[in-house]
Design a protein around this motif. Structure first.
Motif, short mmCIF file in Angstrom:
data_model
loop_
_atom_site.label_atom_id
_atom_site.label_comp_id
_atom_site.label_asym_id
_atom_site.label_seq_id
_atom_site.Cartn_x
_atom_site.Cartn_y
_atom_site.Cartn_z
N LEU A 262 7.50 2.60 7.48
CA LEU A 262 6.51 2.58 6.23
C LEU A 262 5.58 4.04 6.41
O LEU A 262 4.94 4.32 5.41
CB LEU A 262 5.43 1.65 6.34
CG LEU A 262 6.19 0.18 6.30
CD1 LEU A 262 5.01 -0.92 6.47
CD2 LEU A 262 6.88 -0.14 4.90
N GLY A 263 6.11 4.86 7.39
CA GLY A 263 5.43 6.33 7.31
C GLY A 263 4.23 6.18 8.22
O GLY A 263 3.23 6.94 7.70
N ASP B 292 2.19 6.71 1.23
CA ASP B 292 1.96 6.82 2.61
C ASP B 292 1.09 5.52 3.18
O ASP B 292 0.75 4.87 2.43
CB ASP B 292 1.44 8.07 2.84
CG ASP B 292 0.21 8.21 2.14
OD1 ASP B 292 -0.86 7.33 2.31
OD2 ASP B 292 -0.40 9.24 1.68
N LEU B 293 0.77 5.99 4.52
CA LEU B 293 0.37 4.72 5.27
C LEU B 293 -1.06 5.17 5.86
O LEU B 293 -1.55 4.59 6.85
CB LEU B 293 1.13 4.08 6.23
CG LEU B 293 0.69 2.62 6.46
CD1 LEU B 293 0.51 1.47 5.39
CD2 LEU B 293 1.88 1.77 7.71
N TYR C 290 0.77 -1.27 -0.06
CA TYR C 290 0.31 0.02 -0.06
C TYR C 290 0.89 1.20 -0.19
O TYR C 290 0.65 2.25 -0.57
CB TYR C 290 -0.79 -0.03 1.12
CG TYR C 290 -1.79 1.10 1.09
CD1 TYR C 290 -3.16 0.81 0.68
CD2 TYR C 290 -1.48 2.23 1.78
CE1 TYR C 290 -4.14 2.06 0.65
CE2 TYR C 290 -2.45 3.39 1.86
CZ TYR C 290 -3.72 3.39 1.03
OH TYR C 290 -4.61 4.30 1.12
N THR C 291 1.76 1.22 0.88
CA THR C 291 2.73 2.58 0.97
C THR C 291 3.50 2.65 -0.58
O THR C 291 3.58 3.64 -0.84
CB THR C 291 3.76 2.20 2.03
OG1 THR C 291 3.12 1.96 3.23
CG2 THR C 291 4.65 3.50 2.11
#
Length: 450
Positions: free
Chosen positions: A198-199, A142-143, A136-137
């Motif tokens: 991952l943010g 972004d997460l 997804y990132t």
């Protein structure tokens, strides 16, 4: 510890790279198992370390899993049974695809695989969540995962890079749970570091708004409006309460703007909805925060929806009931209380729904107030006194008087029969509760109080 773990991951990744090169030199006739490739490397080298770590990798069940094609006569029964269930390769489909040295691989995915499967074996749900979060990132940068987001499946997943093993995984719920665990202090440092890399955004207020906005968007898409009742929920999220709080914040922002326009001091904007967030809700439904009650707007929308579907305008209670709203009762209330509606509401009812105010003939007869009833009975008592010269009224006596219709001047007079005897007895027994003015009026026409 983190530095040591990072070194081990880097060494294992380098080892896998060397194993790939070695397989290329051996040619297609070489066996692709991790065991045989590891045997071709010098003990203690990066490739040897990678092979040893891969052999030590454990599945969520805690059983050692061989990544090669092994399984000889000395294999324990539990291992044979596991291989029978999982397949002769002993690894899952995504892991097998990742370990194919003839195909290109994402370095981040490879490092995550080594960390989660070899160095720090994790629970299956956590591993799937991290795997989905990485993809997804990579796709979104972004997460900030919406609360209702699930990994696409079927045709929607084709060409998007999502493996079939993650189909329909509730990534939005997973990230929300991760934030709650983090807020309670129940998440380990390793997992925190993985998500922060991952943010991950840990801010409760920002995330709560994004989750609520996502749930509101889903509820509006399902119902065609954003006028959710207080107990409304979308996929477990209490969107009705969230919208109520958002409307309160929007009204506070309006009050502050009004004070500012009037030149009054504005000390703090705490609790006020920002313009950016208001625009986000207006993009979903412009009428999400009407100036009149939300219940009125919801009934208006349901009535409009009923008419758009070919229905007729309900005018009596019980004619049409939708989602718990009696539309006939609501329409009748608007017609009878037309003067109480704002100008905008009147236009909406008249031009969109075709609702018109009631005529004088349609209006119900006004209810007689207690004061009017007392005045009529007093008039009957006065009439009896003027005719008889006293107020000693028999208990069962009924007096007939003439009044104008509905109390209006232009109405035709009508006769009314009143139980005067019972009324006089009631006034005598309730003398302690009567006002001095009424006691004086009754005494003037011969009322005996004892």
């Amino acid at each position: 510890m983190k530095g040591e773990g990072g070194t081990r991951i880097a060494g294992a990744a380098l080892g896998l790279s060397l194993m790939v090169r070695h397989r290329t030199r051996l040619g297609p006739e070489a066996d692709g198992s991790a065991d045989q490739l590891a045997c071709c490397q010098t003990p203690g080298s990066p490739a040897g370390t990678a092979a040893v770590l891969l052999q030590r990798g454990r599945e969520p069940h805690g059983d050692a899993v061989r990544l090669g094609r092994g399984g000889g006569r000395g294999e324990p029964p539990a291992g044979r049974e596991r291989r029978r269930v999982m397949g002769s390769g002993g690894v899952s489909g995504p892991a097998e695809a990742l370990l194919k040295f003839s195909t290109p691989r994402d370095p981040a995915a490879l490092a995550a695989f080594i960390n989660l499967r070899v160095l720090n074996p994790e629970h299956e749900q956590w591993r799937r969540g991290v795997e989905a979060a990485v993809i997804y990132t990579h796709e979104h940068g972004d997460l900030r995962v919406p609360f209702t987001y699930r990994v696409p499946e079927g045709e929607g997943a084709e060409g998007t890079g999502w493996p079939a093993s993650l189909a329909d995984f509730p990534l939005g719920q997973w990230t929300a749970d991760a934030r709650r665990f983090y807020a309670r202090g129940d998440m380990g440092e390793d997992r925190v570091a993985q998500l922060e890399k991952l943010g991950m955004v840990w801010s409760h207020f920002d995330v709560a708004w994004e989750e609520g906005l996502s749930a509101a968007r889903g509820w509006a898409a399902e119902h065609g409006r954003l006028l959710a009742p207080l107990d409304a929920a979308h996929q477990g999220y209490k969107v009705g309460i969230w919208l109520k709080n958002a409307r309160a914040a929007a009204r506070r922002a309006q009050d502050l703007e009004q004070r500012k326009a009037e030149g009054l001091p504005v000390q703090s904007r705490s609790g006020a909805l920002s313009e950016e967030r208001r625009e986000q809700l207006e993009n979903i439904a412009p009428s999400w925060c009407p100036t009149w009650p939300v219940e009125w707007q919801r009934a208006f929308h349901l009535t409009r929806q009923h008419l758009d579907e070919g229905g007729t305008l309900p005018t009596e209670a019980g004619d049409v009931v939708r989602q718990g709203e009696d539309l006939g009762r609501w329409v009748r209330a608007q017609r009878l209380g037309w003067e109480k509606l704002t100008t905008v509401q009147q236009r909406m009812c008249e031009h969109i729904l075709g609702i018109t105010p009631t005529t004088e003939h349609e209006k119900p007869k006004p209810r007689t107030s207690q004061a009017d009833k007392w005045a009529m009975n007093y008039g009957a008592a006065k009439q009896f006194y003027e005719r008889e010269g006293h107020l000693q009224v028999p208990r069962k006596h009924v007096e007939k008087i003439t009044v104008s219709g509905n109390g209006g001047e232009d109405q035709e007079p009508r006769g009314i029969r009143l139980k005067l005897g019972a009324w006089v007895e009631n006034q005598r027994s309730r003398a302690a509760t009567l006002t001095p003015e009424r006691i004086e009026q009754l005494s003037a026409i011969g009322m005996r109080w004892t």
